[in-house]
Design a protein around this motif. Structure first.
Motif, PDB file in Angstrom:
ATOM      1  N   ILE A 119       0.786  -1.140   0.132  1.00 49.68           N
ATOM      2  CA  ILE A 119       0.001  -0.179  -0.106  1.00 49.68           C
ATOM      3  C   ILE A 119       0.802   1.347  -0.148  1.00 49.68           C
ATOM      4  O   ILE A 119       0.602   2.159  -0.709  1.00 49.68           O
ATOM      5  N   ARG A 120       2.091   1.323   0.624  1.00 49.27           N
ATOM      6  CA  ARG A 120       2.930   2.279   0.907  1.00 49.27           C
ATOM      7  C   ARG A 120       3.556   2.695  -0.608  1.00 49.27           C
ATOM      8  O   ARG A 120       4.156   3.885  -0.652  1.00 49.27           O
ATOM      9  N   LYS A 121       3.405   1.878  -1.578  1.00 42.19           N
ATOM     10  CA  LYS A 121       3.939   2.348  -2.801  1.00 42.19           C
ATOM     11  C   LYS A 121       2.937   2.921  -3.624  1.00 42.19           C
ATOM     12  O   LYS A 121       3.317   3.425  -4.739  1.00 42.19           O
ATOM     13  N   PHE A 122       1.830   3.229  -3.053  1.00 42.10           N
ATOM     14  CA  PHE A 122       0.612   3.935  -3.932  1.00 42.10           C
ATOM     15  C   PHE A 122       0.358   5.175  -3.289  1.00 42.10           C
ATOM     16  O   PHE A 122       0.590   5.556  -2.276  1.00 42.10           O
ATOM     17  N   LYS A 123      -0.219   5.958  -4.156  1.00 44.12           N
ATOM     18  CA  LYS A 123      -0.847   7.324  -3.640  1.00 44.12           C
ATOM     19  C   LYS A 123      -2.163   7.262  -4.278  1.00 44.12           C
ATOM     20  O   LYS A 123      -2.184   7.844  -5.425  1.00 44.12           O
ATOM     21  N   PHE A 124      -3.342   7.046  -3.590  1.00 40.44           N
ATOM     22  CA  PHE A 124      -4.548   6.720  -3.973  1.00 40.44           C
ATOM     23  C   PHE A 124      -5.490   7.882  -4.418  1.00 40.44           C
ATOM     24  O   PHE A 124      -5.387   9.047  -3.512  1.00 40.44           O
ATOM     25  N   ASP A 125      -6.257   8.107  -5.370  1.00 37.66           N
ATOM     26  CA  ASP A 125      -7.020   9.389  -5.506  1.00 37.66           C
ATOM     27  C   ASP A 125      -8.215   9.309  -4.285  1.00 37.66           C
ATOM     28  O   ASP A 125      -8.320  10.225  -3.677  1.00 37.66           O
ATOM     29  N   MET A 126      -8.487   7.753  -4.328  1.00 40.75           N
ATOM     30  CA  MET A 126      -9.493   7.597  -3.082  1.00 40.75           C
ATOM     31  C   MET A 126      -9.454   6.666  -2.399  1.00 40.75           C
ATOM     32  O   MET A 126      -8.846   5.658  -3.082  1.00 40.75           O
ATOM     33  N   ALA A 127     -10.020   6.243  -1.357  1.00 38.62           N
ATOM     34  CA  ALA A 127     -10.146   5.097  -0.522  1.00 38.62           C
ATOM     35  C   ALA A 127     -11.429   4.786   0.156  1.00 38.62           C
ATOM     36  O   ALA A 127     -11.919   5.680   0.553  1.00 38.62           O
ATOM     37  N   VAL A 128     -11.729   3.792   0.057  1.00 39.79           N
ATOM     38  CA  VAL A 128     -13.134   3.087   0.712  1.00 39.79           C
ATOM     39  C   VAL A 128     -12.830   2.162   2.044  1.00 39.79           C
ATOM     40  O   VAL A 128     -12.336   1.245   1.563  1.00 39.79           O
ATOM     41  N   ILE A 129     -13.170   2.716   2.996  1.00 42.81           N
ATOM     42  CA  ILE A 129     -12.705   1.638   3.991  1.00 42.81           C
ATOM     43  C   ILE A 129     -14.223   1.491   4.848  1.00 42.81           C
ATOM     44  O   ILE A 129     -15.039   2.337   4.993  1.00 42.81           O
ATOM     45  N   GLY A 130     -13.997   0.319   5.683  1.00 40.45           N
ATOM     46  CA  GLY A 130     -15.115   0.144   6.680  1.00 40.45           C
ATOM     47  C   GLY A 130     -14.293   0.099   8.111  1.00 40.45           C
ATOM     48  O   GLY A 130     -13.284   0.209   8.339  1.00 40.45           O
ATOM     49  N   CYS A 131     -15.183  -0.518   9.058  1.00 36.80           N
ATOM     50  CA  CYS A 131     -14.747  -0.451  10.459  1.00 36.80           C
ATOM     51  C   CYS A 131     -15.782  -1.516  11.111  1.00 36.80           C
ATOM     52  O   CYS A 131     -16.831  -1.939  10.568  1.00 36.80           O
ATOM     53  N   SER A 132     -15.290  -2.072  12.289  1.00 37.92           N
ATOM     54  CA  SER A 132     -16.409  -2.930  12.947  1.00 37.92           C
ATOM     55  C   SER A 132     -17.215  -2.285  13.979  1.00 37.92           C
ATOM     56  O   SER A 132     -18.128  -2.927  14.186  1.00 37.92           O
ATOM     57  N   ALA A 133     -16.881  -1.183  14.259  1.00 41.54           N
ATOM     58  CA  ALA A 133     -17.554  -0.476  15.264  1.00 41.54           C
ATOM     59  C   ALA A 133     -17.282   1.183  15.258  1.00 41.54           C
ATOM     60  O   ALA A 133     -16.414   1.403  14.760  1.00 41.54           O
TER      61      ALA A 133
END
Length: 253
Positions: free
Chosen positions: A160-174
């Motif tokens: 992941i550190r090799k990239f610079k993303f335009d956007m990221a979509v993440i989730g969470c457990s709480a």
């Protein structure tokens, strides 16, 4: 209906919705409020639920609900959230999608997007997006978590550190009342934190069942998220805090 038959259904509703209320259960079963209060007290005494004002929630713990069970929790809400999120994702960008049933729902809403480069540590997301020929898919590598197809650990974070993303979509457990995103797996948390650092804009997708759950480890604060997509209004104090942080809240229909 005797309590022997009510209790399993009460637990099923709690797993599906994240919370049960005394009034809602009384109406559902056609019994008195006092009867439901006794049911919830019995379940709480056996560690199946935790009592809260007006009802009960699933007990806090250090272990997440099983993946197949999570897939059955509020699927309509997750689909609405995913559609709202995907509508904000343009074509022709680089995008990260991480682990979770909500991010998988977003992947299903991206099947008609074009010229996307999607990086993911979620084998299920990769398999969903195979159906979109206009999407380049990069899988991070890492330690495979068989329970949900997630890739975690040092190798995933290094990729992941090799990239610079335009956007990221993440989730969470709480998500707690302080606006902290919480999870169970320490290895997954370090990966999620790396994703946020390597993204110009970040979207959180989490349905209302996450409001009444708890997990032991912090990923980040909503203050670090660009937009939060959910299906129910936030508590008033948390909504006010998000306004101060500049975090946009989108309530999906």
């Amino acid at each position: 209906m005797s309590q022997t038959f009510r209790h399993p259904e009460i637990l099923e509703i709690a797993r599906r919705e994240g919370k049960v209320t005394v009034e809602g259960l009384a109406e559902h079963f056609g019994v008195t409020l006092q009867t439901i209060r006794r049911d919830l007290s019995d379940l709480a005494e056996h560690g199946r639920l935790e009592r809260v004002h007006g009802g009960a929630v699933l007990p806090s713990g250090t272990t997440n609900i099983g993946y197949e069970e999570r897939r059955t929790i509020n699927p309509e809400g997750k689909t609405a959230i995913a559609r709202a999120c995907a509508a904000r994702i343009p074509n022709d960008i680089s995008l990260f999608l991480n682990i979770g049933t909500s991010t998988e729902a977003v992947a299903r809403e991206l099947l008609h997007h074009t010229n996307l480069m999607v990086v993911t540590n979620n084998m299920n997301v990769a398999n969903i997006l195979v159906a979109n020929p206009a999407c380049e898919i990069i899988v991070t590598g890492g330690q495979l978590r068989r329970s949900d197809g997630g890739l975690v650990g040092t190798l995933a974070a290094e990729t992941i550190r090799k990239f610079k993303f335009d956007m990221a979509v993440i989730g969470c457990s709480a998500l707690d009342r302080d606006g902290d995103l919480l999870d169970y797996d320490i290895q997954e948390i370090s990966v999620s934190q790396t994703i946020l650092r390597q993204s110009r804009k970040s979207f959180l997708v989490a349905d209302h069942s996450k409001f009444s759950r708890s997990a032991p480890a912090k990923i980040a604060s909503l203050a670090e998220v660009s937009t939060f997509f959910t299906d129910n209004p936030l508590p008033a104090d948390l909504h006010t805090a998000c306004e101060g942080w500049g975090t946009e809240i989108v309530i999906a229909d």
